[in-house]
Design an enzyme around this catalytic site. Structure first.
Site, PDB file in Angstrom:
ATOM      1  N   SER A 136      71.229  47.828  22.480  1.00 32.67           N
ATOM      2  CA  SER A 136      70.588  48.819  23.328  1.00 32.67           C
ATOM      3  C   SER A 136      70.581  48.400  24.804  1.00 32.67           C
ATOM      4  O   SER A 136      71.626  48.086  25.341  1.00 32.67           O
ATOM      5  CB  SER A 136      69.189  49.093  22.796  1.00 32.67           C
ATOM      6  N   LYS A 196      73.738  46.769  26.968  1.00 34.89           N
ATOM      7  CA  LYS A 196      74.230  46.976  28.336  1.00 34.89           C
ATOM      8  C   LYS A 196      74.330  45.600  29.000  1.00 34.89           C
ATOM      9  O   LYS A 196      75.294  45.277  29.687  1.00 34.89           O
ATOM     10  CB  LYS A 196      73.266  47.872  29.130  1.00 34.89           C
ATOM     11  N   TRP A 238      71.296  59.905  21.115  1.00 31.98           N
ATOM     12  CA  TRP A 238      70.857  59.621  22.493  1.00 31.98           C
ATOM     13  C   TRP A 238      71.844  58.667  23.174  1.00 31.98           C
ATOM     14  O   TRP A 238      72.075  58.739  24.369  1.00 31.98           O
ATOM     15  CB  TRP A 238      69.453  59.026  22.401  1.00 31.98           C
ATOM     16  N   HIS A 293      69.250  54.022  15.535  1.00 30.22           N
ATOM     17  CA  HIS A 293      69.339  53.046  16.621  1.00 30.22           C
ATOM     18  C   HIS A 293      68.680  51.736  16.175  1.00 30.22           C
ATOM     19  O   HIS A 293      67.449  51.671  16.061  1.00 30.22           O
ATOM     20  CB  HIS A 293      68.571  53.663  17.804  1.00 30.22           C
TER      21      HIS A 293
HETATM   22  C1  GTR Z   1      65.923  53.822  25.493  1.00 28.04           C
HETATM   23  C2  GTR Z   1      66.867  53.992  26.636  1.00 28.04           C
HETATM   24  C3  GTR Z   1      68.222  53.564  26.215  1.00 28.04           C
HETATM   25  C4  GTR Z   1      68.229  52.279  25.409  1.00 28.04           C
HETATM   26  C5  GTR Z   1      66.974  52.053  24.598  1.00 28.04           C
HETATM   27  C6  GTR Z   1      66.662  50.635  24.146  1.00 28.04           C
HETATM   28  O1  GTR Z   1      64.683  54.297  25.715  1.00 28.04           O
HETATM   29  O2  GTR Z   1      66.848  55.323  27.038  1.00 28.04           O
HETATM   30  O3  GTR Z   1      69.075  53.491  27.337  1.00 28.04           O
HETATM   31  O4  GTR Z   1      68.538  51.205  26.189  1.00 28.04           O
HETATM   32  O5  GTR Z   1      65.854  52.454  25.235  1.00 28.04           O
HETATM   33  O6  GTR Z   1      66.859  49.662  24.860  1.00 28.04           O
HETATM   34  O7  GTR Z   1      66.123  50.515  23.032  1.00 28.04           O
END
Ligand code: GTR
Length: 410
Positions: free
Chosen positions: A249, A253, A340, A391
């Site tokens: 997540s 990045k 997302w 996720h």
């Molecule tokens: C979310 C965000 C994403 C992702 C995620 C995470 O809220 O919008 O870009 O990075 O968090 O880190 O779990």
């Protein structure tokens, strides 16, 4: 209202506004919009790059700088001293399979210091082991039910809370070492927390001291992964040629940005990194550049916000971030229900990055169609899968990374 109540309320409002954003996002392929991606192999003055030498000498540095100046920012230049102190060690961890070592790393600069606690498991009896470096979200003690693991300084979470995301047993049984740290140790993940980060060591004590292209949280977390690697490379039993940076997540990045810059990492893994990670920014699907800038302005350099109104004016896109990893193996993993993060956008970026891998004569995913859920699509140095489910990081993901690394890292 009590302080804790106020914090909970603010956190709740923040999450609500995020989920409203997520609900209002586009999830229809027909509404993604049309776009033209910047060509990784054409310089601003029109030169076509056709050889790996020209890529490495001319084009790669240009693209790296575009990401530094416009998205993640640069770490300021300053001498930082690192000291390592082994605070705990055992050669009888994970049911006797592993050596556990916990190392306190203290970074000093500009008259200040900051400490990061690193948890390392290394397989026993392996002379030169490959290693995963991967930051965690909630503190070292949340990654395992191993009672000897020391709690990280900022953690407020229950021990073993996130253990399902850390297949330590599989990792170590496969002959790999793994090193993790709580990302808050490097930059407390919230707005207005620059002072609770490593930036003061670089002489940056306030938001006012940031230039347009100074890094913020993601740049700092990526810096932290490289500092863990510095330490690991001092160990005799770590294989310098088989070092992997992996993140999930926002930390996916981070892993991509770290691996793009730090070429000592031999392989890079993005797990569900999504917008401003592996996913193409020009696609209007799921999280977008304007929504991420609104929700997380402390992750990117200030300049990134200026693209919220006009994403197509970005001088680069995320396929070029993946291309910066070439010719090293790169793995992009999505999750089917994680819309997302735009799974297709992640796949398309990896396909497009194939242009640069092709300069090195590697097979690429360019001619492949989008794979079925849980199917491994591995060609040359590029690996992709879209796991079923949400996720998250699961054992399926780790198993895939290990098998891919077994084949690619020799
Ligand atoms: C979310 C965000 C994403 C992702 C995620 C995470 O809220 O919008 O870009 O990075 O968090 O880190 O779990």
């Amino acid at each position: 209202m009590k302080k804790n109540g106020a914090i909970l309320l603010i956190a709740g409002l923040f999450l609500t506004s995020l989920s409203v954003q997520a609900q209002n996002a586009n999830y229809k392929e027909s509404r993604v919009g049309s776009y033209t991606l910047p060509d990784a192999l054409t310089t601003p003055d029109g030169l076509q790059i056709t050889k790996k030498k020209a890529w490495e000498k001319i084009r790669r540095p240009q693209i790296l700088q575009l990401f530094q100046d416009n998205e993640y920012g640069v770490m300021p230049d300053a001498e930082i001293v690192a000291e390592y102190r082994v605070v705990e060690e055992s050669d009888n961890a994970l049911a006797g399979k592993a050596i556990r070592r916990q190392v306190e790393m203290t970074f000093s600069g500009n008259g200040q210091s900051r400490t990061m606690l690193v948890l390392i498991y290394m397989p026993k009896g392996v002379k030169k082991c490959p290693v995963f470096v991967s930051p965690n979200f909630q503190g070292n003690a949340t990654t395992t039910d191993d009672p000897a693991v020391i709690e990280s300084q900022y953690t407020t979470f229950v021990r073993a809370n996130q253990a399902s995301r850390w297949s330590y047993d599989r990792i170590v049984s496969s002959g790999y070492a793994v090193a993790t740290f709580h990302y808050y140790d490097i930059y407390y993940d919230a707005d207005g927390k620059l002072e609770e980060s490593v930036y003061p060591l670089f002489g940056i004590n306030s938001e006012a001291a940031l230039r347009d292209n100074t890094g913020k949280a993601i740049a700092a977390w990526a810096w932290g992964c490289s500092r863990v690697l510095d330490y690991l490379l001092t160990l005799k039993n770590i294989d310098k040629k088989r070092t992997i940076v992996m993140g999930h997540s926002r930390l996916g990045k981070t892993a991509l940005w770290c691996g793009a810059q730090d070429q000592r990492f031999a392989m890079v893994i993005s797990n569900n990194s999504g917008c401003s990670g592996a996913a193409l920014s020009r696609r209007n699907y799921g999280e977008t550049v304007p929504s991420i800038n609104r929700a997380f302005p402390w992750w990117f350099c200030n300049k990134y916000r200026s693209y919220s109104q006009n994403v197509s004016s970005l001088p680069m896109d995320q396929h070029e971030l993946l291309a910066l990893i070439a010719p090293r193996p790169v793995y992009v993993a999505s999750a089917q229900e994680d819309r997302w993060a735009d799974p297709r956008g992640e796949f398309l970026a990896l396909q497009e990055a194939g242009k640069v891998y092709a300069l090195y004569k590697y097979d690429t995913l360019r001619d492949c169609s989008f794979p079925a859920p849980d199917e491994h699509l591995w060609k040359g140095q590029c690996g992709y899968h879209m796991r079923t489910g949400i996720h998250d990081v699961t054992d399926f993901d780790w198993q895939s990374y290990i098998e891919f690394a077994n084949e690619r890292l020799k």
